[in-house]
Design a protein around this motif. Structure first.
Motif, PDB file in Angstrom:
ATOM      1  N   VAL A 120       0.843  -1.190   0.000  1.00 39.75           N
ATOM      2  CA  VAL A 120       0.000   0.000   0.000  1.00 39.75           C
ATOM      3  C   VAL A 120       0.878   1.240   0.000  1.00 39.75           C
ATOM      4  O   VAL A 120       1.776   1.383   0.834  1.00 39.75           O
ATOM      5  N   MET A 121       0.614   2.150  -0.949  1.00 42.38           N
ATOM      6  CA  MET A 121       1.403   3.376  -1.084  1.00 42.38           C
ATOM      7  C   MET A 121       0.500   4.581  -0.810  1.00 42.38           C
ATOM      8  O   MET A 121      -0.368   4.906  -1.604  1.00 42.38           O
ATOM      9  N   GLN A 122       0.750   5.218   0.353  1.00 39.57           N
ATOM     10  CA  GLN A 122      -0.099   6.329   0.774  1.00 39.57           C
ATOM     11  C   GLN A 122       0.747   7.575   1.032  1.00 39.57           C
ATOM     12  O   GLN A 122       1.698   7.842   0.319  1.00 39.57           O
ATOM     13  N   VAL A 123       0.372   8.335   2.058  1.00 41.46           N
ATOM     14  CA  VAL A 123       0.979   9.654   2.251  1.00 41.46           C
ATOM     15  C   VAL A 123       2.468   9.574   2.568  1.00 41.46           C
ATOM     16  O   VAL A 123       3.241  10.462   2.171  1.00 41.46           O
ATOM     17  N   ILE A 124       2.929   8.539   3.264  1.00 46.18           N
ATOM     18  CA  ILE A 124       4.349   8.437   3.580  1.00 46.18           C
ATOM     19  C   ILE A 124       5.161   8.179   2.308  1.00 46.18           C
ATOM     20  O   ILE A 124       6.270   8.686   2.141  1.00 46.18           O
ATOM     21  N   TRP A 125       4.590   7.388   1.395  1.00 41.61           N
ATOM     22  CA  TRP A 125       5.226   7.170   0.092  1.00 41.61           C
ATOM     23  C   TRP A 125       5.360   8.498  -0.665  1.00 41.61           C
ATOM     24  O   TRP A 125       6.441   8.830  -1.171  1.00 41.61           O
ATOM     25  N   ALA A 126       4.275   9.258  -0.734  1.00 46.39           N
ATOM     26  CA  ALA A 126       4.305  10.534  -1.451  1.00 46.39           C
ATOM     27  C   ALA A 126       5.266  11.514  -0.796  1.00 46.39           C
ATOM     28  O   ALA A 126       5.983  12.262  -1.474  1.00 46.39           O
ATOM     29  N   THR A 127       5.310  11.509   0.537  1.00 49.09           N
ATOM     30  CA  THR A 127       6.233  12.376   1.257  1.00 49.09           C
ATOM     31  C   THR A 127       7.675  11.979   0.976  1.00 49.09           C
ATOM     32  O   THR A 127       8.541  12.838   0.758  1.00 49.09           O
ATOM     33  N   GLY A 128       7.951  10.677   0.973  1.00 49.42           N
ATOM     34  CA  GLY A 128       9.305  10.203   0.715  1.00 49.42           C
ATOM     35  C   GLY A 128       9.795  10.570  -0.666  1.00 49.42           C
ATOM     36  O   GLY A 128      10.927  11.069  -0.834  1.00 49.42           O
ATOM     37  N   VAL A 129       8.971  10.339  -1.692  1.00 46.99           N
ATOM     38  CA  VAL A 129       9.376  10.686  -3.056  1.00 46.99           C
ATOM     39  C   VAL A 129       9.554  12.195  -3.185  1.00 46.99           C
ATOM     40  O   VAL A 129      10.503  12.670  -3.831  1.00 46.99           O
ATOM     41  N   THR A 179      -2.260  11.203 -11.312  1.00 45.34           N
ATOM     42  CA  THR A 179      -3.693  10.924 -11.301  1.00 45.34           C
ATOM     43  C   THR A 179      -4.129   9.710 -10.493  1.00 45.34           C
ATOM     44  O   THR A 179      -5.296   9.325 -10.560  1.00 45.34           O
ATOM     45  N   ALA A 180      -3.236   9.091  -9.742  1.00 44.53           N
ATOM     46  CA  ALA A 180      -3.600   7.880  -8.991  1.00 44.53           C
ATOM     47  C   ALA A 180      -4.756   8.157  -8.034  1.00 44.53           C
ATOM     48  O   ALA A 180      -4.746   9.135  -7.301  1.00 44.53           O
ATOM     49  N   ARG A 181      -5.733   7.269  -8.043  1.00 42.69           N
ATOM     50  CA  ARG A 181      -6.868   7.379  -7.112  1.00 42.69           C
ATOM     51  C   ARG A 181      -7.314   5.984  -6.681  1.00 42.69           C
ATOM     52  O   ARG A 181      -8.495   5.647  -6.675  1.00 42.69           O
ATOM     53  N   GLY A 182      -6.356   5.153  -6.353  1.00 39.76           N
ATOM     54  CA  GLY A 182      -6.639   3.767  -6.053  1.00 39.76           C
ATOM     55  C   GLY A 182      -6.157   2.890  -7.188  1.00 39.76           C
ATOM     56  O   GLY A 182      -6.799   1.891  -7.532  1.00 39.76           O
ATOM     57  N   THR A 183      -5.036   3.272  -7.795  1.00 38.96           N
ATOM     58  CA  THR A 183      -4.484   2.543  -8.929  1.00 38.96           C
ATOM     59  C   THR A 183      -3.883   1.220  -8.467  1.00 38.96           C
ATOM     60  O   THR A 183      -3.062   1.192  -7.539  1.00 38.96           O
ATOM     61  N   VAL A 184      -4.275   0.135  -9.097  1.00 45.97           N
ATOM     62  CA  VAL A 184      -3.748  -1.191  -8.775  1.00 45.97           C
ATOM     63  C   VAL A 184      -2.701  -1.567  -9.815  1.00 45.97           C
ATOM     64  O   VAL A 184      -2.976  -1.582 -11.013  1.00 45.97           O
ATOM     65  N   ILE A 185      -1.496  -1.848  -9.351  1.00 46.61           N
ATOM     66  CA  ILE A 185      -0.387  -2.234 -10.221  1.00 46.61           C
ATOM     67  C   ILE A 185      -0.084  -3.705  -9.956  1.00 46.61           C
ATOM     68  O   ILE A 185       0.284  -4.077  -8.835  1.00 46.61           O
ATOM     69  N   GLN A 186      -0.261  -4.536 -10.948  1.00 50.50           N
ATOM     70  CA  GLN A 186      -0.042  -5.972 -10.787  1.00 50.50           C
ATOM     71  C   GLN A 186       1.420  -6.304 -11.027  1.00 50.50           C
ATOM     72  O   GLN A 186       1.966  -6.061 -12.097  1.00 50.50           O
ATOM     73  N   PHE A 194      -0.990  -1.115  -4.403  1.00 50.60           N
ATOM     74  CA  PHE A 194      -2.189  -0.294  -4.352  1.00 50.60           C
ATOM     75  C   PHE A 194      -1.747   1.147  -4.114  1.00 50.60           C
ATOM     76  O   PHE A 194      -1.374   1.516  -3.009  1.00 50.60           O
ATOM     77  N   CYS A 195      -1.749   1.958  -5.178  1.00 47.76           N
ATOM     78  CA  CYS A 195      -1.237   3.334  -5.111  1.00 47.76           C
ATOM     79  C   CYS A 195      -2.394   4.307  -4.940  1.00 47.76           C
ATOM     80  O   CYS A 195      -3.192   4.511  -5.864  1.00 47.76           O
ATOM     81  N   LEU A 196      -2.500   4.908  -3.760  1.00 45.07           N
ATOM     82  CA  LEU A 196      -3.562   5.855  -3.465  1.00 45.07           C
ATOM     83  C   LEU A 196      -3.150   7.304  -3.691  1.00 45.07           C
ATOM     84  O   LEU A 196      -3.985   8.152  -3.970  1.00 45.07           O
ATOM     85  N   TYR A 197      -1.870   7.600  -3.545  1.00 49.07           N
ATOM     86  CA  TYR A 197      -1.403   8.985  -3.585  1.00 49.07           C
ATOM     87  C   TYR A 197      -0.554   9.235  -4.826  1.00 49.07           C
ATOM     88  O   TYR A 197       0.539   8.676  -4.966  1.00 49.07           O
ATOM     89  N   ALA A 198      -1.066  10.067  -5.743  1.00 51.23           N
ATOM     90  CA  ALA A 198      -0.262  10.538  -6.865  1.00 51.23           C
ATOM     91  C   ALA A 198       0.778  11.515  -6.333  1.00 51.23           C
ATOM     92  O   ALA A 198       0.459  12.435  -5.578  1.00 51.23           O
ATOM     93  N   VAL A 199       2.023  11.340  -6.722  1.00 48.36           N
ATOM     94  CA  VAL A 199       3.137  11.991  -6.035  1.00 48.36           C
ATOM     95  C   VAL A 199       3.218  13.501  -6.255  1.00 48.36           C
ATOM     96  O   VAL A 199       3.301  14.287  -5.301  1.00 48.36           O
ATOM     97  N   LEU A 200       3.220  13.954  -7.509  1.00 43.68           N
ATOM     98  CA  LEU A 200       3.643  15.325  -7.795  1.00 43.68           C
ATOM     99  C   LEU A 200       2.735  16.417  -7.237  1.00 43.68           C
ATOM    100  O   LEU A 200       3.239  17.478  -6.848  1.00 43.68           O
TER     101      LEU A 200
END
Length: 396
Positions: A120-129, A179-186, A194-200
């Protein structure tokens, strides 16, 4: 390592505001795992929500933008004690550390799946990038960082009017960046991201916070800083009201008149978080800036409690998820579920049946218990950080 003879100085108003949003943030996570509709309903769906449920979700919208914005302010302040080269290296390393924490510690806390079938990639992922990007740009002139932040902050909703590719590597990159809004990457047949937070867009928030950090440099007049914060906050609120009322720009989901004035207000406030829209950011950061200004002149027992949490955000954030999930497992078995109910088909979260949960008043009581349980550990670690200077403390 011996304690320092002089305590490390922190800016109380920043820690108090950060502490406030960190506590509110836990309410949303508690709702997800303990509310009866936490996994089956959308609290922002006007067709099914109630004002109480919507407010419970809406108030937590203030957390991520304020947290990332204040992270940018903190980066600027940390840079006053390091050379640009040292700061660049620190930000890149800390950003990588945050991404690792998100993918390992927090994904495990969310799913309780030791096989890590879902990351799961959320706010900490976006903050880190965002920290890594800021680290790569930190030696550029402040104006370049400011302009870059403004373009990302104000302009990312221009993509709402562009036909973006839907398949292929380029489409996936655009989703993760914008534009991620619950993007599932297989990744393979059994593992997914499960990417919830679009980074930029969040990078724009951090860069904006970094720019505002200049208001806190030594020697800057406090009254002047407070006036700037209030003015900036007021401008954001006014722009939010105008742009939202006219539905001209800034959010892909326009508001509409509803069956009652309460639900019309809910529609007006129901801005897009995934990905975060400009109006979502104006709605949340604007009031946060005004509150930040007024908090400089408020000191009482309540702000002292908030300061305790806000001075150790990472130490609070990671354990609070594990407390939530530990309690959810206990209540899972206490509610009569057995080992055969641990896995729910098509659900990434173990120990979370779709029909498990309680009404909102009980959710609020569980939330209060969770944040209270972390007060004394946070107070201890806050005191420890102020009197010690081991290198690893800057990563916590």
């Amino acid at each position: 390592m011996q304690p320092e003879t002089v305590l490390k100085q922190r800016i109380q108003s920043i820690d108090v505001l950060r502490g406030l949003v960190m506590l509110i943030m836990a309410l949303d996570h508690t709702r997800e795992f303990f509310h009866i509709q936490g996994m089956t309903g959308d609290p922002t769906d006007l067709a099914t929500t109630t004002p109480f449920l919507f407010f419970t979700r809406w108030i937590t919208h203030y957390c991520a933008p304020t947290f990332v914005f204040l992270s940018g302010v903190s980066v600027y302040l940390a840079g006053l004690k390091r050379t640009p080269k040292e700061m660049a290296a620190f930000l890149i390393k800390r950003g990588l550390w945050l991404i690792l924490v998100e993918l390992v510690l927090l994904s495990l806390a969310f799913t309780l799946n030791p096989l890590f079938n879902v990351l799961v990639m959320q706010v900490i992922w976006a903050t880190g990038v965002s920290m890594i990007i800021l680290g790569l740009m930190i030696r550029l002139p402040m104006m370049v960082i400011t302009v870059t932040g403004c373009i990302l902050f104000l302009g990312h909703n221009l993509l709402d009017y562009v036909a973006l590719p839907e398949k292929g590597a380029w489409a996936l990159l655009l989703k993760m960046l914008f534009t991620a809004r619950g993007t599932v990457i297989q990744l393979n047949a059994t593992h997914f991201i499960f990417c919830l937070y679009a980074v930029l867009p969040w990078t724009g928030v951090m860069f904006t916070g970094y720019t505002f950090g200049q208001l806190y440099k030594p020697g800057f007049e406090a009254k002047k800083r407070q006036n700037y914060l209030r003015l900036a906050g007021l401008i954001m609120i006014v722009l939010f009201v105008i742009l939202r009322f006219t539905n001209l720009y800034g959010d892909p989901s326009p508001w509409k008149l509803q069956r009652t004035w309460v639900f019309s207000l809910i529609s007006f406030l129901n801005t897009s978080k995934y990905p975060c829209s400009l109006l979502y950011l104006f709605m949340t950061i604007g009031p946060a800036l005004i509150l930040l200004a007024y908090l400089e002149n408020i000191q009482n027992k309540f702000t002292a409690v908030l300061n305790t949490y806000g001075s150790v955000p990472f130490f609070y954030y990671v354990p609070h998820f594990y407390i939530i999930r530990t309690l959810s497992v206990i209540l899972f078995f206490a509610s009569g579920y057995t080992s055969k109910d641990i896995v729910t088909p098509n659900m990434p979260f173990l120990f979370r049946p779709l029909n498990f949960g309680y009404n909102l008043p009980v959710v609020y009581l569980i939330w209060l218990f969770i944040i209270a349980s972390l007060y004394f550990p946070c107070r201890w670690f806050s005191a420890y950080k102020k009197t010690h200077k081991q290198w690893w403390l800057s990563y916590l």
